[in-house]
Enzyme design. Structure first.
Site, PDB file in Angstrom:
ATOM      1  N   HIS A   1       7.616  -0.909   2.059  1.00 35.32           N
ATOM      2  CA  HIS A   1       7.173  -0.463   3.378  1.00 35.32           C
ATOM      3  C   HIS A   1       7.514  -1.440   4.505  1.00 35.32           C
ATOM      4  O   HIS A   1       7.953  -1.017   5.578  1.00 35.32           O
ATOM      5  CB  HIS A   1       5.666  -0.211   3.346  1.00 35.32           C
TER       6      HIS A   1
ATOM      7  N   ASP B   1       7.239   4.469  -0.737  1.00 39.98           N
ATOM      8  CA  ASP B   1       7.686   3.111  -0.403  1.00 39.98           C
ATOM      9  C   ASP B   1       6.635   2.068  -0.722  1.00 39.98           C
ATOM     10  O   ASP B   1       6.621   0.994  -0.142  1.00 39.98           O
ATOM     11  CB  ASP B   1       8.093   3.028   1.075  1.00 39.98           C
TER      12      ASP B   1
ATOM     13  N   SER C   1       5.913   2.324  10.721  1.00 40.63           N
ATOM     14  CA  SER C   1       4.593   2.576  10.151  1.00 40.63           C
ATOM     15  C   SER C   1       3.712   3.340  11.143  1.00 40.63           C
ATOM     16  O   SER C   1       4.113   4.377  11.658  1.00 40.63           O
ATOM     17  CB  SER C   1       3.954   1.255   9.723  1.00 40.63           C
TER      18      SER C   1
END
Length: 662
Positions: free
Chosen positions: A617, A564, A254
């Site tokens: 995610h 995602d 991320s």
């Protein structure tokens, strides 16, 4: 008979009919007693209130819960797995066990770089309201203090609104070690599954390192305050030196992908701004960078958070229960407190969409174009004809505005509006936000501008959050560099922007982008002015805006595209599909870049937990295919050994529509 009750004789004389009268009296007394008992019973039933029912219900649930918990802990560990396999079929071996059977062993040291909000933070110094919390987690863990003392928690989690650093008398610091980000909360894994599988082939703490940092700070400020970048540099050098000179495999997730991009420029830049490692530091110490769910070009979801403290899920909650998150129900203005807190976190500005209209599209076009949300286009060759989506309008005021051609839009420029005197009186509001300094006319002017693209969205944020954007402008960039040889791009504010910096001069490094696809992901929003209360945030997502069958990508005021669930494919994949592919001005040494997509498959049943094939995610960190790819590379494999690139989405098609100077 002994069970018969005898009446005692009275002392007064009785008449011949006295026995009969006594019998009648006994009958009357019995009836009276029976009536009294019935009335008492009725009164008892009347006193049984709804609260009593609730307590019995709660007690029953708790009893059943504790009983099941006792059974779960008392039974052998093999029984839950046996039940799961009976219902769902045999479970595949975890990747670590599978690859250990193949003979793979720990080889290259591994460095984890967590993303935003996934790394634990603990208290080192605070105010009196935080007594007893020394070195207790304020972020991550059980979040117990959030429920016990929310205002104290918000105060300590906020940074100084002027400096972006610690407020006076407060120190919150990142937790160190692998435990910093293995679990976000009890039972909710982040890195734990990957760590456990790496341990199966021989990894341990001496060759695994969690590069934890305070994710609230701007990237350069993590070095200014905590020397986090220097610590990462030293630890990587130590791991290479103590593992026979083997280079590290770095695994950012991320926002950690942007943080490590910043690190690679910082470590080679001369001191004092950089780490002074020299232009060949990355080539000497890094084997591969395996980015997971990287928001390289930003996340539209960030805009909704900064603008109105919303996202799709929060907007739906507000639609069904309009006042739950406001002071009308709990006497606590939740969203206002959160907005005031999160606008002090400079890191969030690193994920504002980068590249402007060149990347994200304009009023009448976007790279994704005719994306169909109801079908996975990558799973069949037939692609139905659907109308063009105006994804380039990241924020639109009204559903009609979102679809109307730009030639028919009558827009009034909000930037000319002045701060009028008809502003909200902050003294009557529970919590101050920057919106209290805006006047009614300014709010209306923002709505009259109607549609905002990736270019004008920056002007909007400067207008509604000037203090935040002033700090952010000193640490981050969101444009495209014209000439990367210009000395100004040596400044740290450009190092986390892939469109304003270059990759290291290290031809042997492999850089991966690994992300999930096949999940509707927020891309653009339909807004309206919120007139519920003068103390509330003046804008909110229009959840009534729905496209129906004709426009399946618009639901609840949110336009979705492929991704995602958090990061759109465009952000994760473009630099790897085009921007960094081969030798470009952003990748002058021609570092090999690869895309590895993971098609999302939700768990078949509740027993599978968050699923072993998830592309979401965070849940993707438990994806068996992704874990296997990481373990193989850590054990010495290259992307060719993995089978090369794997692409399900239309990222290459979309990238071709972007006219970027390479």
């Amino acid at each position: 008979m002994s069970f018969l009750r005898r009446r005692k004789p009275t002392s007064t004389p009785s008449s011949p009919n006295s026995d009969h009268n006594n019998d009648d009296s006994d009958i009357d007394n019995d009836k009276e007693k029976k009536t009294i008992r019935e009335e008492k019973r009725k009164n008892t039933n009347t006193r049984w209130s709804c609260l009593d029912n609730c307590w019995w219900f709660v007690g029953g649930v708790c009893t059943v819960w504790w009983f099941l918990l006792f059974l779960y802990n008392a039974m052998p560990r093999s029984i839950p797995q046996y039940v799961t396999e009976v219902i769902a079929g045999p479970m595949p071996d975890p990747p670590g066990i599978k690859l250990a059977k193949e003979g793979l062993k720990a080889n290259h040291p591994v460095v984890f770089v967590p993303g935003i909000v996934t790394c634990g933070l603990e208290l080192w110094e605070g105010e009196s309201c935080a007594d007893g919390l020394f070195r207790k987690r304020l972020w991550g863990g059980t979040f117990g203090e959030l429920y016990k003392r929310p205002l104290c928690w918000v105060k300590h989690m906020s940074l100084d609104n002027e400096t972006g650093l610690d407020p006076p008398g407060m120190r919150i610091r990142p937790v160190s070690g692998l435990v910093a980000a293995d679990y976000f909360a009890p039972g909710f894994f982040v890195w734990a599954v990957l760590i456990a599988n790496l341990a199966r082939i021989g990894y341990e703490e001496k060759n695994m390192y969690m590069a934890s940092y305070d994710w609230r700070l701007s990237f350069q400020n993590t070095e200014v305050r905590d020397q986090t970048l220097s610590r990462m540099k030293s630890n990587i050098e130590l791991m290479v030196a103590t593992n026979g000179g083997k280079k590290v495999v770095v695994i950012p997730h991320s926002m950690g992908t942007l943080y490590f991009l910043h690190f690679m420029k910082w470590v080679e830049a001369p001191a004092p701004m950089g780490g002074g490692g020299g232009s060949d530091w990355c080539a000497k110490h890094i084997k591969a960078v395996m980015n997971i769910g990287g928001p390289f070009l930003g996340v539209p979801k960030t805009l909704a958070g900064l603008f109105s403290m919303e996202a799709k899920d929060i907007a739906i909650v507000k639609a069904f229960a309009p006042h739950v998150l406001e002071s009308d129900v709990f006497h606590f203005q939740t969203l206002q407190h959160l907005m005031r807190m999160t606008r002090t976190w400079d890191s969030t500005m690193s994920m504002i969409p980068k590249g402007g209209e060149t990347i994200w599209g304009g009023l009448d076009w976007s790279p994704e174009g005719h994306y169909e949300c109801n079908t996975k286009q990558h799973k069949n060759n037939h692609k139905p004809s659907v109308k063009n989506m105006n994804y380039g309008r990241l924020i639109s005021f009204g559903k009609e505005v979102a679809t109307l051609h730009s030639s028919k839009l009558e827009r009034l420029d909000f930037k000319g509006a002045l701060k009028d005197k008809k502003h909200v009186n902050a003294s009557i509001c529970d919590v101050w936000t920057e919106y209290h300094e805006m006047g009614i006319e300014n709010v209306e002017a923002i709505a009259k501008y109607k549609a905002y693209t990736a270019d004008s969205i920056l002007d909007l944020l400067y207008f509604v959050a000037p203090k935040m954007m002033k700090r952010g402008d000193a640490h981050f960039s969101h444009g495209i560099a014209d000439d990367l040889d210009d000395p100004k791009y040596n400044h740290y504010k450009y190092w986390s922007n892939p469109l304003a910096t270059t990759l290291p001069n290290a031809t042997d490094i492999e850089i991966y982008s690994m992300y999930g696809v096949g999940i509707p992901t927020e891309r653009a929003y339909v807004y309206k002015v919120n007139s519920d209360s003068e103390c509330n945030i003046p804008f909110k997502i229009d959840t009534s805006a729905d496209g129906g069958k004709d426009d399946s990508c618009l639901q609840g005021g949110v336009y979705s595209t492929d991704g995602d669930e958090t990061v759109p494919v465009l952000s994760s994949g473009f630099m790897f599909a085009k921007g960094w592919r081969g030798k470009t001005r952003f990748n002058p040494s021609g570092i090999r870049t690869y895309i590895r997509e993971y098609d999302h498959s939700p768990p078949a049943n509740l027993l599978e937990g968050r699923g072993t094939q998830s592309g979401a995610h965070v849940d993707i960190l438990g994806n068996f295919a992704l874990i296997e790819d990481i373990i193989r590379v850590a054990a010495g494999a290259t992307c060719e050994d993995l089978g090369g690139e794997r692409v399900y989405s239309d990222i290459f098609k979309w990238s071709e529509k972007i006219n970027l100077k390479l």
